[in-house]
Design a protein around this motif. Structure first.
Motif, mmCIF file in Angstrom:
data_model
loop_
_atom_site.group_PDB
_atom_site.id
_atom_site.type_symbol
_atom_site.label_atom_id
_atom_site.label_comp_id
_atom_site.label_asym_id
_atom_site.label_seq_id
_atom_site.Cartn_x
_atom_site.Cartn_y
_atom_site.Cartn_z
ATOM 1 N N VAL A 107 -10.441 -12.962 1.390
ATOM 2 C CA VAL A 107 -9.146 -12.652 2.015
ATOM 3 C C VAL A 107 -8.053 -12.669 0.949
ATOM 4 C CG1 VAL A 107 -7.538 -13.279 3.860
ATOM 5 C CG2 VAL A 107 -9.960 -13.849 4.087
ATOM 6 N N SER A 108 -7.257 -11.612 0.909
ATOM 7 C CA SER A 108 -6.190 -11.499 -0.095
ATOM 8 C C SER A 108 -4.899 -11.049 0.562
ATOM 9 C CB SER A 108 -6.539 -10.431 -1.141
ATOM 10 O OG SER A 108 -7.837 -10.602 -1.623
ATOM 11 N N ALA A 109 -3.789 -11.390 -0.095
ATOM 12 C CA ALA A 109 -2.500 -10.793 0.279
ATOM 13 C C ALA A 109 -1.971 -10.086 -0.961
ATOM 14 C CB ALA A 109 -1.525 -11.865 0.744
ATOM 15 N N VAL A 110 -1.101 -9.116 -0.740
ATOM 16 C CA VAL A 110 -0.647 -8.286 -1.849
ATOM 17 C C VAL A 110 0.812 -7.910 -1.624
ATOM 18 C CG1 VAL A 110 -1.612 -6.284 -0.623
ATOM 19 C CG2 VAL A 110 -1.058 -6.052 -3.027
ATOM 20 N N HIS A 111 1.568 -7.775 -2.714
ATOM 21 C CA HIS A 111 2.874 -7.125 -2.536
ATOM 22 C C HIS A 111 2.914 -5.866 -3.386
ATOM 23 C CE1 HIS A 111 5.822 -7.605 -5.847
ATOM 24 N NE2 HIS A 111 5.247 -8.748 -6.139
ATOM 25 N N PRO A 112 3.422 -4.784 -2.780
ATOM 26 C CA PRO A 112 3.302 -3.471 -3.414
ATOM 27 C C PRO A 112 4.410 -3.113 -4.387
ATOM 28 C CG PRO A 112 4.182 -3.242 -1.202
ATOM 29 C CD PRO A 112 3.973 -4.704 -1.414
ATOM 30 N N GLY A 113 5.384 -4.009 -4.581
ATOM 31 C CA GLY A 113 6.577 -3.597 -5.320
ATOM 32 C C GLY A 113 7.471 -2.799 -4.386
ATOM 33 N N TRP A 114 8.298 -1.918 -4.947
ATOM 34 C CA TRP A 114 9.192 -1.089 -4.130
ATOM 35 C C TRP A 114 8.701 0.347 -4.179
ATOM 36 C CZ3 TRP A 114 13.812 -3.365 -7.270
ATOM 37 C CH2 TRP A 114 14.096 -4.658 -6.795
ATOM 38 N N ALA A 115 8.300 0.844 -3.031
ATOM 39 C CA ALA A 115 7.748 2.205 -2.979
ATOM 40 C C ALA A 115 8.572 3.078 -2.037
ATOM 41 C CB ALA A 115 6.302 2.147 -2.522
ATOM 42 N N THR A 126 9.447 -1.847 -9.792
ATOM 43 C CA THR A 126 9.722 -0.405 -9.789
ATOM 44 C C THR A 126 8.593 0.386 -10.452
ATOM 45 O OG1 THR A 126 10.824 -0.651 -11.896
ATOM 46 C CG2 THR A 126 12.226 -0.753 -9.925
ATOM 47 N N ASN A 127 8.827 1.692 -10.557
ATOM 48 C CA ASN A 127 7.827 2.545 -11.217
ATOM 49 C C ASN A 127 7.711 2.230 -12.716
ATOM 50 O OD1 ASN A 127 10.174 3.773 -12.145
ATOM 51 N ND2 ASN A 127 10.037 5.497 -10.709
ATOM 52 N N VAL A 128 8.735 1.544 -13.268
ATOM 53 C CA VAL A 128 8.647 1.136 -14.680
ATOM 54 C C VAL A 128 7.506 0.129 -14.840
ATOM 55 C CG1 VAL A 128 9.876 0.020 -16.590
ATOM 56 C CG2 VAL A 128 11.126 1.493 -14.981
ATOM 57 N N GLY A 129 7.501 -0.882 -13.956
ATOM 58 C CA GLY A 129 6.442 -1.892 -14.008
ATOM 59 C C GLY A 129 5.075 -1.266 -13.826
ATOM 60 N N TYR A 130 4.983 -0.345 -12.872
ATOM 61 C CA TYR A 130 3.691 0.298 -12.628
ATOM 62 C C TYR A 130 3.242 1.092 -13.866
ATOM 63 C CZ TYR A 130 -0.023 3.027 -10.656
ATOM 64 O OH TYR A 130 -1.254 3.594 -10.434
ATOM 65 N N PRO A 187 18.466 1.722 4.091
ATOM 66 C CA PRO A 187 18.930 3.000 3.550
ATOM 67 C C PRO A 187 19.785 2.870 2.286
ATOM 68 C CG PRO A 187 19.922 2.538 5.710
ATOM 69 C CD PRO A 187 18.871 1.503 5.482
ATOM 70 N N ALA A 188 20.651 1.873 2.226
ATOM 71 C CA ALA A 188 21.525 1.736 1.050
ATOM 72 C C ALA A 188 20.689 1.357 -0.179
ATOM 73 C CB ALA A 188 22.588 0.672 1.311
ATOM 74 N N PHE A 189 19.767 0.430 0.019
ATOM 75 C CA PHE A 189 18.879 0.014 -1.074
ATOM 76 C C PHE A 189 18.043 1.212 -1.539
ATOM 77 C CE2 PHE A 189 14.673 -1.497 -2.420
ATOM 78 C CZ PHE A 189 15.020 -2.385 -3.424
ATOM 79 N N HIS A 190 17.588 2.000 -0.584
ATOM 80 C CA HIS A 190 16.761 3.162 -0.899
ATOM 81 C C HIS A 190 17.543 4.171 -1.740
ATOM 82 C CE1 HIS A 190 14.960 7.166 0.133
ATOM 83 N NE2 HIS A 190 13.888 6.518 -0.259
ATOM 84 N N ARG A 191 18.800 4.429 -1.336
ATOM 85 C CA ARG A 191 19.642 5.390 -2.077
ATOM 86 C C ARG A 191 19.868 4.917 -3.507
ATOM 87 N NH1 ARG A 191 22.473 5.996 2.595
ATOM 88 N NH2 ARG A 191 23.955 4.372 2.024
ATOM 89 N N LEU A 192 20.157 3.620 -3.619
ATOM 90 C CA LEU A 192 20.493 3.033 -4.921
ATOM 91 C C LEU A 192 19.305 3.037 -5.884
ATOM 92 C CD1 LEU A 192 23.020 1.465 -6.063
ATOM 93 C CD2 LEU A 192 21.779 -0.636 -5.484
ATOM 94 N N THR A 193 18.140 2.757 -5.358
ATOM 95 C CA THR A 193 16.988 2.532 -6.250
ATOM 96 C C THR A 193 16.061 3.745 -6.350
ATOM 97 O OG1 THR A 193 15.757 1.615 -4.384
ATOM 98 C CG2 THR A 193 16.904 0.033 -5.809
ATOM 99 N N ARG A 194 16.379 4.810 -5.616
ATOM 100 C CA ARG A 194 15.419 5.913 -5.451
ATOM 101 C C ARG A 194 14.735 6.388 -6.740
ATOM 102 N NH1 ARG A 194 15.812 11.002 -1.380
ATOM 103 N NH2 ARG A 194 13.572 11.240 -1.269
ATOM 104 N N PRO A 195 15.518 6.624 -7.826
ATOM 105 C CA PRO A 195 14.841 7.128 -9.032
ATOM 106 C C PRO A 195 13.826 6.148 -9.603
ATOM 107 C CG PRO A 195 17.246 7.203 -9.264
ATOM 108 C CD PRO A 195 16.955 6.462 -8.020
#
Ligand SMILES: NC(=O)c1ccc[n+]([C@@H]2O[C@H](COP(=O)([O-])OP(=O)(O)OC[C@H]3O[C@@H](n4cnc5c(N)ncnc54)[C@H](OP(=O)(O)O)[C@@H]3O)[C@@H](O)[C@H]2O)c1
Length: 321
Positions: free
Chosen positions: A227-235, A19-23, A245-253
């Protein structure tokens, strides 16, 4: 030391790290001037119309790179190109139209890039899909596998020579932390058996992206291409809200902005340090493990099955890499 302990702890909690906390916590540890100028370099980004792809294109443009935006829709593509142009330091971004769900279109894109550009320093495979139902492309390939795996494979094999001529060059594939949940499932790469699940298909293809990045890395090690792979977290992106959509609503903040999610993608394309290490899986500017859960590992034979299936679908054995 304290920094890496905190970082590891965040990673293991998932919610903390993704999440944005980790960032917010990790980004305080990064040197402020870690992104050098990309003036004179050219970076191609797929899925550049929205979300992480658009933020990545903006990031490269801000650093002075010539950006090639790949989009399937002319109107959305032009809107993104105009936005990226605002960040460019006098270098005009270029729009290339391509539906990545069509092998012919991907092949034509590669030919246009080779004919129209004098160099290519960075290629970012960012476009991705999570369809709710099993769907086949015009080529008869399951859509998730086609867009997330086969299209990047074809584009890579067709652009390798050009990247090598521009070396040191980089290829970055945007995977997902969701890949931790699944193994490769090499016996059924296109989800032909059993009841289709979009999230399972997605996670398997995201696992496949990481495996293929490692395989390309070892093949291209001596050709000056990292060559690299990356995961962006949840954006917070249109893709996330549409697919989950449900995950998005729940985690939006707690979701990252697209720019925060794209940070490590831009860093992998631009910064000096990741340019010295090929084959890594990265998140928030650090290498991460590729397996966390039991039962998600793949054998050498599984990896070979994936590689050969990609070769078969994209014109046969890759001879020169
Ligand atoms: N957001 C997150 O939290 C998150 C987490 C983990 C991984 N990711 C990964 O990050 C990448 C970007 O996702 P996003 O969240 O930024 O989603 P997004 O806003 O929906 O962006 C996806 C992009 O892919 C393009 N695309 C999809 N199918 C295509 C096709 N057949 N041909 C050409 N372009 C196509 C879309 O184009 P259109 O505008 O035409 O639809 C769009 O530009 C994906 O690979 C995704 O798996 C995202």
């Amino acid at each position: 030391m304290l920094g890496s302990l905190l970082d590891d702890a965040l990673d293991r909690t998932v919610v903390g790290g993704y999440t944005n906390v980790g960032y917010a916590l990790r980004s305080q540890l990064w040197p402020p001037d870690d992104l050098p100028s990309m003036a004179g370099r050219t970076a191609l980004v797929t899925g550049a119309t929205s979300g992480l792809g658009l933020a990545t294109a903006e990031g490269f443009a801000r650093l002075g790179a010539r950006v090639v935006l790949v989009a399937r829709d002319a109107e959305r593509g032009e809107r993104a190109r105009a936005r990226v142009a605002e960040y460019g330091r006098g270098v005009q971004p270029q729009l290339e139209l391509c539906d990545l769900a069509s092998l012919r279109a991907v092949g034509e894109l590669a030919e246009r890039v080779k004919a129209g550009l004098d160099r290519l320093d960075v290629a970012v495979h960012n476009a991705g899909v999570l369809p709710p139902a099993r769907e086949l492309t015009v080529d008869g390939i399951e859509l998730t596998f086609a867009v997330n795996v086969v299209a990047p494979f074809l584009l890579t094999r067709r652009l390798v020579d050009m990247l090598q001529r521009s070396r040191p060059a980089r290829i970055v594939t945007v995977s997902s932390g969701g890949m931790y949940a699944r193994g490769l499932h090499a016996s059924d790469l296109q989800f032909a058996a059993g009841e289709f699940s979009g999230t399972t298909a997605y996670a398997r293809t995201k696992r496949a992206q990481v495996v293929l990045a490692e395989m390309w890395a070892s093949r291209l090690r001596d050709r000056g291409i990292v060559v690299s792979a990356v995961h962006p977290g949840w954006a917070d992106t249109p893709g996330l809200s549409a697919a989950l959509p449900a995950f998005h609503r729940l985690t939006r903040p707690l979701l990252r902005t697209a720019e925060q999610g794209a940070d490590t993608i831009v860093w992998l394309g631009a910064a000096a340090r990741p340019g010295r290490e090929t084959g890594g899986f990265w998140h928030d500017r650090r290498r991460r493990p590729t397996h966390l859960l039991p039962g998600t590992g793949e054998s050498a034979a599984d990896r070979q099955t994936l590689w050969q299936e990609c070769e078969r679908l994209t014109g046969g054995p890759v001879r020169d890499a």
